[in-house]
Write a protein that holds these residues in place. Sequence first.
Motif, mmCIF file in Angstrom:
data_model
loop_
_atom_site.group_PDB
_atom_site.id
_atom_site.type_symbol
_atom_site.label_atom_id
_atom_site.label_comp_id
_atom_site.label_asym_id
_atom_site.label_seq_id
_atom_site.Cartn_x
_atom_site.Cartn_y
_atom_site.Cartn_z
ATOM 1 N N GLN A 1 -3.137 -22.667 43.111
ATOM 2 C CA GLN A 1 -3.069 -22.039 44.427
ATOM 3 C C GLN A 1 -3.957 -22.777 45.423
ATOM 4 O OE1 GLN A 1 -0.999 -19.657 45.531
ATOM 5 N NE2 GLN A 1 -1.888 -20.067 47.546
ATOM 6 N N SER A 2 -5.123 -23.210 44.955
ATOM 7 C CA SER A 2 -6.013 -23.982 45.824
ATOM 8 C C SER A 2 -5.348 -25.274 46.259
ATOM 9 C CB SER A 2 -7.323 -24.292 45.090
ATOM 10 O OG SER A 2 -7.991 -23.110 44.719
ATOM 11 N N ASN A 3 -4.567 -25.851 45.381
ATOM 12 C CA ASN A 3 -3.884 -27.114 45.663
ATOM 13 C C ASN A 3 -2.879 -26.975 46.796
ATOM 14 O OD1 ASN A 3 -3.074 -29.870 45.130
ATOM 15 N ND2 ASN A 3 -1.255 -29.052 44.119
ATOM 16 N N THR B 1 -1.582 -30.589 32.405
ATOM 17 C CA THR B 1 -1.552 -31.145 31.050
ATOM 18 C C THR B 1 -2.899 -30.973 30.353
ATOM 19 O OG1 THR B 1 0.123 -32.766 31.691
ATOM 20 C CG2 THR B 1 -1.131 -33.250 29.707
ATOM 21 N N ARG B 2 -3.991 -31.084 31.105
ATOM 22 C CA ARG B 2 -5.312 -30.860 30.516
ATOM 23 C C ARG B 2 -5.460 -29.408 30.075
ATOM 24 N NH1 ARG B 2 -8.199 -33.770 35.597
ATOM 25 N NH2 ARG B 2 -7.019 -35.718 35.457
ATOM 26 N N PHE B 3 -4.907 -28.491 30.847
ATOM 27 C CA PHE B 3 -4.925 -27.083 30.435
ATOM 28 C C PHE B 3 -4.085 -26.875 29.178
ATOM 29 C CE2 PHE B 3 -6.769 -26.085 34.551
ATOM 30 C CZ PHE B 3 -7.515 -24.948 34.278
ATOM 31 N N GLU B 4 -2.983 -27.622 29.087
ATOM 32 C CA GLU B 4 -2.171 -27.547 27.858
ATOM 33 C C GLU B 4 -3.002 -27.978 26.645
ATOM 34 O OE1 GLU B 4 0.749 -26.341 27.536
ATOM 35 O OE2 GLU B 4 1.812 -26.495 29.453
ATOM 36 N N VAL B 5 -3.827 -29.028 26.838
ATOM 37 C CA VAL B 5 -4.701 -29.497 25.759
ATOM 38 C C VAL B 5 -5.702 -28.402 25.379
ATOM 39 C CG1 VAL B 5 -6.493 -31.159 25.137
ATOM 40 C CG2 VAL B 5 -4.435 -31.935 26.363
ATOM 41 N N ASP C 1 -5.475 -17.825 34.202
ATOM 42 C CA ASP C 1 -6.080 -17.447 35.483
ATOM 43 C C ASP C 1 -6.728 -18.645 36.171
ATOM 44 O OD1 ASP C 1 -5.279 -14.872 34.948
ATOM 45 O OD2 ASP C 1 -7.267 -14.172 34.307
ATOM 46 N N ASP C 2 -7.420 -19.455 35.382
ATOM 47 C CA ASP C 2 -8.105 -20.613 35.960
ATOM 48 C C ASP C 2 -7.106 -21.625 36.511
ATOM 49 O OD1 ASP C 2 -10.532 -19.521 35.356
ATOM 50 O OD2 ASP C 2 -10.849 -20.704 33.524
ATOM 51 N N PHE C 3 -6.040 -21.878 35.756
ATOM 52 C CA PHE C 3 -5.057 -22.838 36.259
ATOM 53 C C PHE C 3 -4.345 -22.289 37.488
ATOM 54 C CE2 PHE C 3 -0.714 -24.572 36.453
ATOM 55 C CZ PHE C 3 -1.048 -25.886 36.752
ATOM 56 N N LYS D 1 -8.978 -15.954 25.673
ATOM 57 C CA LYS D 1 -9.114 -17.352 26.100
ATOM 58 C C LYS D 1 -7.855 -17.828 26.801
ATOM 59 C CE LYS D 1 -11.143 -21.335 26.392
ATOM 60 N NZ LYS D 1 -12.296 -21.507 27.290
ATOM 61 N N ARG D 2 -6.698 -17.472 26.256
ATOM 62 C CA ARG D 2 -5.436 -17.870 26.881
ATOM 63 C C ARG D 2 -5.294 -17.254 28.277
ATOM 64 N NH1 ARG D 2 -1.005 -17.495 21.911
ATOM 65 N NH2 ARG D 2 -1.283 -19.641 21.157
#
Length: 431
Positions: free
Chosen positions: A191-193, A144-148, A184-186, A178-179
Amino acid sequence: MKQKKITQKKYDDVKLVHSYTKEISELSSSIYSLAHDVKKHEKEMNSFVDSFIHVIASAIDDKSPYTAGHCNRVPEIAILIAEAAHNYPSGLFADFKFKNDQEKREFSIAAWLHDCGKITTPEYIVDKGTKLESVNNRIHEIRTRFEVLWRDAEIQYLKNVLTDSSQEKTFAQELKLKRQELHDDFAFIAQSNVGSEFMSDEDIERIYQLAEIKWMRNFDDTIGLSPVEELRVGKVNCNVYPIEEKLLMDRPDHRIERIQEFHVDPAFAIKMDVPELLYDLGEIHNLTIRRGTLTAEDRFKINEHMISTIKILEKIPFPKSLANVPRYASTHHETMKGSGYPRKLSAEDLSIPERIIAVADVFEALTAADRPYKKAKPVSVAIDILHKMALDNLLDLAVFKLFIKSGVYKVYADKYLPEEQNDLVDISKYL
């Protein structure tokens, strides 16, 4: 003599003595009836105790849909191995025999109760399938923070276009980049999760870098909380919004303190390092777990089920014939080299029954298809892992060899495992 046979539980050896003396005849009849009444009562009590034990084991399995059947399947494997050891004439098992049905029953009960302490372990800890999972998988909060951030990027693009429409193509390209960066970051955090791969130093450093990304919060996060949450959050005086926050955080309220000081009776000889906190829900703390999904706090909470097993079983006044149940049931996480828990016992401390239950427990866990944190291993892979553990002195090598040489693994696999999992095993390379 008849009284002695009753004491020795040789009820069927008590015979009627026919005598012309009335008193002797009546006494013989009374003792004969007593023997059979005691036998009947003992049988009923054994049936009651066995049923009660099976209910406890089933309740523990039912507590989690992902461990259903474990407490039922481990005894079956263990008893099959023990029977093979009982009939094996040489080596480690040359002198191992169940002297009577009571000793075999004692072993069976211990195997059934080997995980009774899990009744005290929170379900979400036992079933923790991702690093951010507590009662729910908190990856959705981060998404959700990435959505923001996604919408912020789009809003910034629109503002830029309004300011200078001649640069629209440039701004559009910046938005596109940026998108892609956010995607990529999310994807990396997600994946780390999962925790399926080892986290390198570079991966951990990237988590810390991403944690520094800022986003704006416009709503009060100290309202709508439970009383316990309010105590953890404390008094926060903030009347000015929006507030800039980091993308990932280890907040003070993520640190769950112990309500009571951890204490175990010294007589239990427990040798386990106790973490300072009960739980640590910090997002960075969890996402940077190098292997698997468990923090040190989670691992201790799971391992603590052995302490609970000891506490529970030591409080039960087992009869002399079942005196070894607490010991047999509480040692299946010990190792042959003293690196296990909860007492760090080693080979010289562990009896054959204890070593057998340890092998049964690991094999069932490796081949079980009902765990959220791992896939079921084919039989050949499970056997190979057991072998490596035995070579590393984590399991008893002689018990492992008996397990495969006797065909116990195959008997179990044919009964419980699907055909695609029950593959061929070349046992010659292990013997």
